[in-house]
Structure formats: C-alpha cells, structure tokens
Design a protein around this motif. Structure first.
Motif, PDB file in Angstrom:
ATOM      1  N   VAL A  55     -76.908  64.919 -22.724  1.00 40.11           N
ATOM      2  CA  VAL A  55     -76.688  63.670 -22.200  1.00 40.11           C
ATOM      3  C   VAL A  55     -77.292  62.452 -22.809  1.00 40.11           C
ATOM      4  CG1 VAL A  55     -76.760  62.714 -19.763  1.00 40.11           C
ATOM      5  CG2 VAL A  55     -76.214  64.910 -19.872  1.00 40.11           C
ATOM      6  N   HIS A  78     -72.512  62.103 -22.400  1.00 36.06           N
ATOM      7  CA  HIS A  78     -72.686  62.078 -20.830  1.00 36.06           C
ATOM      8  C   HIS A  78     -71.888  62.931 -19.849  1.00 36.06           C
ATOM      9  CE1 HIS A  78     -73.502  57.364 -21.727  1.00 36.06           C
ATOM     10  NE2 HIS A  78     -74.439  58.111 -22.129  1.00 36.06           N
ATOM     11  N   GLU A  79     -70.783  63.457 -20.269  1.00 34.01           N
ATOM     12  CA  GLU A  79     -69.913  64.198 -19.654  1.00 34.01           C
ATOM     13  C   GLU A  79     -70.642  65.687 -19.084  1.00 34.01           C
ATOM     14  OE1 GLU A  79     -69.336  63.388 -22.601  1.00 34.01           O
ATOM     15  OE2 GLU A  79     -69.159  65.185 -23.637  1.00 34.01           O
ATOM     16  N   PHE A  84     -73.493  65.920 -18.303  1.00 33.69           N
ATOM     17  CA  PHE A  84     -74.442  65.826 -16.894  1.00 33.69           C
ATOM     18  C   PHE A  84     -73.819  66.390 -15.723  1.00 33.69           C
ATOM     19  CE2 PHE A  84     -76.031  63.400 -13.265  1.00 33.69           C
ATOM     20  CZ  PHE A  84     -77.316  63.606 -13.532  1.00 33.69           C
ATOM     21  N   HIS A  85     -72.329  66.572 -15.877  1.00 30.69           N
ATOM     22  CA  HIS A  85     -71.780  67.269 -14.549  1.00 30.69           C
ATOM     23  C   HIS A  85     -72.113  68.808 -14.675  1.00 30.69           C
ATOM     24  CE1 HIS A  85     -69.385  63.886 -13.741  1.00 30.69           C
ATOM     25  NE2 HIS A  85     -68.742  63.986 -15.229  1.00 30.69           N
ATOM     26  N   ILE A 124     -75.809  69.288 -13.561  1.00 31.00           N
ATOM     27  CA  ILE A 124     -75.989  69.167 -11.999  1.00 31.00           C
ATOM     28  C   ILE A 124     -75.370  70.177 -11.088  1.00 31.00           C
ATOM     29  CG2 ILE A 124     -76.950  66.941 -12.283  1.00 31.00           C
ATOM     30  CD1 ILE A 124     -74.053  66.052 -10.797  1.00 31.00           C
ATOM     31  N   ARG A 147     -75.590  70.884  -6.856  1.00 35.89           N
ATOM     32  CA  ARG A 147     -74.758  69.992  -5.812  1.00 35.89           C
ATOM     33  C   ARG A 147     -75.160  70.313  -4.449  1.00 35.89           C
ATOM     34  NH1 ARG A 147     -69.758  69.881  -9.534  1.00 35.89           N
ATOM     35  NH2 ARG A 147     -69.982  71.836  -8.980  1.00 35.89           N
ATOM     36  N   ALA A 158     -76.708  61.949  -1.611  1.00 36.17           N
ATOM     37  CA  ALA A 158     -76.710  62.867  -2.565  1.00 36.17           C
ATOM     38  C   ALA A 158     -75.939  62.472  -3.791  1.00 36.17           C
ATOM     39  CB  ALA A 158     -75.754  64.157  -2.082  1.00 36.17           C
ATOM     40  N   GLN A 159     -75.008  61.425  -3.665  1.00 37.91           N
ATOM     41  CA  GLN A 159     -74.433  60.831  -4.539  1.00 37.91           C
ATOM     42  C   GLN A 159     -75.627  59.886  -5.494  1.00 37.91           C
ATOM     43  OE1 GLN A 159     -70.746  58.376  -3.833  1.00 37.91           O
ATOM     44  NE2 GLN A 159     -69.689  60.312  -3.436  1.00 37.91           N
ATOM     45  N   GLU A 160     -76.157  58.906  -4.524  1.00 37.59           N
ATOM     46  CA  GLU A 160     -77.239  58.175  -5.109  1.00 37.59           C
ATOM     47  C   GLU A 160     -78.101  59.212  -5.915  1.00 37.59           C
ATOM     48  OE1 GLU A 160     -77.868  54.932  -5.213  1.00 37.59           O
ATOM     49  OE2 GLU A 160     -75.738  54.624  -4.489  1.00 37.59           O
ATOM     50  N   PHE A 215     -77.989  61.758  -7.620  1.00 37.86           N
ATOM     51  CA  PHE A 215     -77.440  62.155  -8.775  1.00 37.86           C
ATOM     52  C   PHE A 215     -77.211  61.043  -9.911  1.00 37.86           C
ATOM     53  CE2 PHE A 215     -75.784  65.924  -6.157  1.00 37.86           C
ATOM     54  CZ  PHE A 215     -76.406  66.961  -6.964  1.00 37.86           C
ATOM     55  N   LEU A 216     -76.822  60.052  -9.261  1.00 36.46           N
ATOM     56  CA  LEU A 216     -76.707  58.618 -10.135  1.00 36.46           C
ATOM     57  C   LEU A 216     -77.981  58.258 -10.546  1.00 36.46           C
ATOM     58  CD1 LEU A 216     -74.283  56.087  -8.468  1.00 36.46           C
ATOM     59  CD2 LEU A 216     -74.078  56.986 -10.582  1.00 36.46           C
ATOM     60  N   PHE A 247     -79.154  60.511 -13.183  1.00 37.04           N
ATOM     61  CA  PHE A 247     -78.484  60.195 -14.452  1.00 37.04           C
ATOM     62  C   PHE A 247     -79.204  59.025 -15.306  1.00 37.04           C
ATOM     63  CE2 PHE A 247     -75.068  57.934 -16.642  1.00 37.04           C
ATOM     64  CZ  PHE A 247     -74.642  58.693 -17.558  1.00 37.04           C
ATOM     65  N   ARG A 248     -79.400  57.952 -14.409  1.00 38.33           N
ATOM     66  CA  ARG A 248     -79.945  56.629 -15.014  1.00 38.33           C
ATOM     67  C   ARG A 248     -81.451  56.926 -15.714  1.00 38.33           C
ATOM     68  NH1 ARG A 248     -78.270  53.631  -9.976  1.00 38.33           N
ATOM     69  NH2 ARG A 248     -75.846  53.013 -10.236  1.00 38.33           N
ATOM     70  N   ARG A 306     -83.961  59.998 -18.971  1.00 42.77           N
ATOM     71  CA  ARG A 306     -84.976  59.804 -20.052  1.00 42.77           C
ATOM     72  C   ARG A 306     -86.413  59.852 -19.638  1.00 42.77           C
ATOM     73  NH1 ARG A 306     -82.736  58.708 -24.684  1.00 42.77           N
ATOM     74  NH2 ARG A 306     -80.716  57.648 -24.197  1.00 42.77           N
TER      75      ARG A 306
END
Lengths: 217, 82
Positions: free
Chosen positions: A26, A31-32, A34-35, A38, A42, A63-65, A67-68, A71-72, A75
């Motif tokens: 990632v 990036h893909e 990442f799915h 996680i 989930r 939950a979406q927030e 994971f977002l 992701f961000r 690092r």
C-alpha cells in the motif's frame, strides 16, 4: 467451566508477515491492497462502533471513517504494535468523538452500585441462572443483550465489546484502550457483573411470551 | 485460606478467563459447591458472556463492504497515505 469462554469466531488475523507485506504494498502505491489488509477486521471494527454508538447508520459511518483514517495515516503506523491494535484504537477514538458530538448520552452515566474504588456488589438472583440458556436461540434475547450492553456506562461498554464481543485478548484490549492490564481486568469484571445484573433485570421485567392482542395489566 | 463471597466476586472474571492459579481455582470451586448464591452468580455471568459472544455472528448491514470499498476507492483515486 473455567475455560468456557467461546473462542474467537471469524476469519482470524492475517499472518503478521503477510500483513507487513500488504502494508509495504500500500505504501509503495498499490493502494488496492488495503482492501485485503483490512478484510479480517471489517466486522470487528463495525461491531465495536455499533456497541459504542447503538445506531447502525452511525456505526457504519464511524467504521468507514476509521478505515479511511487508517489508510491516510498508514505511514505513521509503528510496527511495534499490531496493525489491528492500531486500527481498533482509531475506531474507538472515532466512535468516542461521535458520541461526544451527539451529546444525547451523558459522558459518564452514574450507575447504581458503582463505586470506582470499591467492589461492585452483584444482585442476588439465585433463581435467574436458567433463563438465558433456555432463551439462547431467541431473537428477543439478542435484542435484550444489545439493549443491556447499551445501558453500560461507556468505559465498561468499550472494554466488554473489545474483550467479549470482538474477542481481543486482555493484552490487546489494554493496548487499544491505553490502560494497564490490571485496570482492564478490573473494568472487565465490573462490566460483566453489571451486564449480568442489567440483563437479569430486563429479563425479569419482560413478559415471558408475547400474546397477540393481549390486554394491558 | 478460605474465600468468602466477596473474594469470589473479585476473582470471578479471572476465573472465567482461566487466568487464575490452581490454588485459587480450587478454593473458588470449594466455595461454589457450598454457596448457591455464588454458584448462580458464576453460572449466570458465564451464560451472559456466551450470549454476548453470540453477537459476533451479527450480520453486517447489507452492502456494508461494497459501500466501504467504494468510499476507500474514492479516496485512493485522490491520494495515498500521507
């Protein structure tokens, strides 16, 4: 009965090396991946958010927030802790923030019998123990459990969800909550006893069977 | 050492976790064999935890994974980890 707690159900955590490789991927721009990283978490993240917030739509957003954000911020993830610990900490923080914003629920609900430093005294309900096993398969029971969890003060709800719903061990639960294992165990004891009392109370208040067109007492 | 009810309550959670010494376990079991209140407390707390664990099987909302994926993909298209 000592080891009677059910084992963690679900896909289980990815092997650590595989997880490390996915994180590298990632960060290198794939990036893909990442799915896949996680995927094992989930459900757990959603359940944690749901138990804290008690509203499905809010839990999904949180939950979406989470994971977002993960992701961000990937690092900044330090490898000394587990990825899932880091992820659940983000999720708990998101859920807490949402709860604060909502302001419907008092931050710390006063709870009868609660005394932070002293012992929790469980209700004496010697006749109660048969109820849950006979009711185990009923949808109604699930709702009652959910409502009883919702009634726990926030810090007890969090520890119970992580340990007993999501199935994290004591060490990881402590790390996620940023507390000591001793503290986690003490909170967990109280959470479990409170939950038992709340559930028993709710079960006793409930009529045993719903009757169509029943006349109010 | 003989444990009283309060000691049992304090150790109950550790007992259910299996996180307890053999000696204390034997003390608890001896006490519980004599004390119906503590026996009921232990059983019912165990039962409620079984019910709670059942929650793990709760279904995710329909479309949850798809919506999550879509939201993440939108983000991934804009930028990556900072």
């Amino acid at each position: 009965m000592g080891n009677g707690l059910p084992a963690m159900v679900g896909p289980g955590a990815l092997k650590k090396e595989k997880e490390a490789r996915l994180i590298e991927d990632v960060l290198a721009g794939r990036h893909e991946q990442f799915h896949e990283l996680i995927a094992p978490y989930r459900r757990g993240v959603y359940l944690t958010a749901y138990d804290i917030l008690q509203v499905a739509a809010d839990a999904e957003e949180v939950a979406q927030e989470a994971f977002l954000k993960a992701f961000r911020a990937l690092r900044s993830f330090r490898r000394e802790s587990q990825f899932s610990t880091w992820l659940f900490r983000i999720a708990i923080n998101e859920a807490r923030m949402r709860l604060r914003r909502r302001r419907e629920v008092p931050l710390e609900t006063a709870f009868p019998g609660e005394d932070e430093d002293g012992d929790y005294t469980p209700l004496m309900l010697a006749d109660w123990r048969e109820i849950p096993s006979e009711a185990l398969l009923r949808e109604e029971t699930r709702r009652l459990v959910q409502e009883s969890i919702a009634q726990l003060p926030e810090k007890y709800r969090e520890v119970l969800t992580l340990r007993d719903v999501v199935g994290k061990n004591i060490a990881e639960t402590s790390e996620i909550l940023g507390t000591t294992t001793g503290n986690t165990k003490a909170r967990l004891l109280r959470a479990r006893l409170m939950l038992r009392d709340i559930f028993a109370e709710r079960t006793r208040r409930k009529p045993r069977q719903k009757q169509p067109g029943r006349v109010a007492p | 050492m003989k444990l009283d009810c309060k000691h049992i309550w304090r150790e109950l959670s550790n007992y259910l976790e299996g996180d307890i010494s053999d000696e204390v376990r034997r003390e608890i079991e001896a006490h519980v064999a004599q004390c119906r209140h503590c026996a009921a407390l232990l059983d019912s707390t165990h039962n409620i935890l079984v019910l709670v664990a059942d929650e793990r099987r709760m279904e995710l909302p329909v479309g949850f994974n798809t919506r999550l994926r879509q939201r993440l993909e939108k983000e991934m298209a804009i930028s990556g980890p900072q």
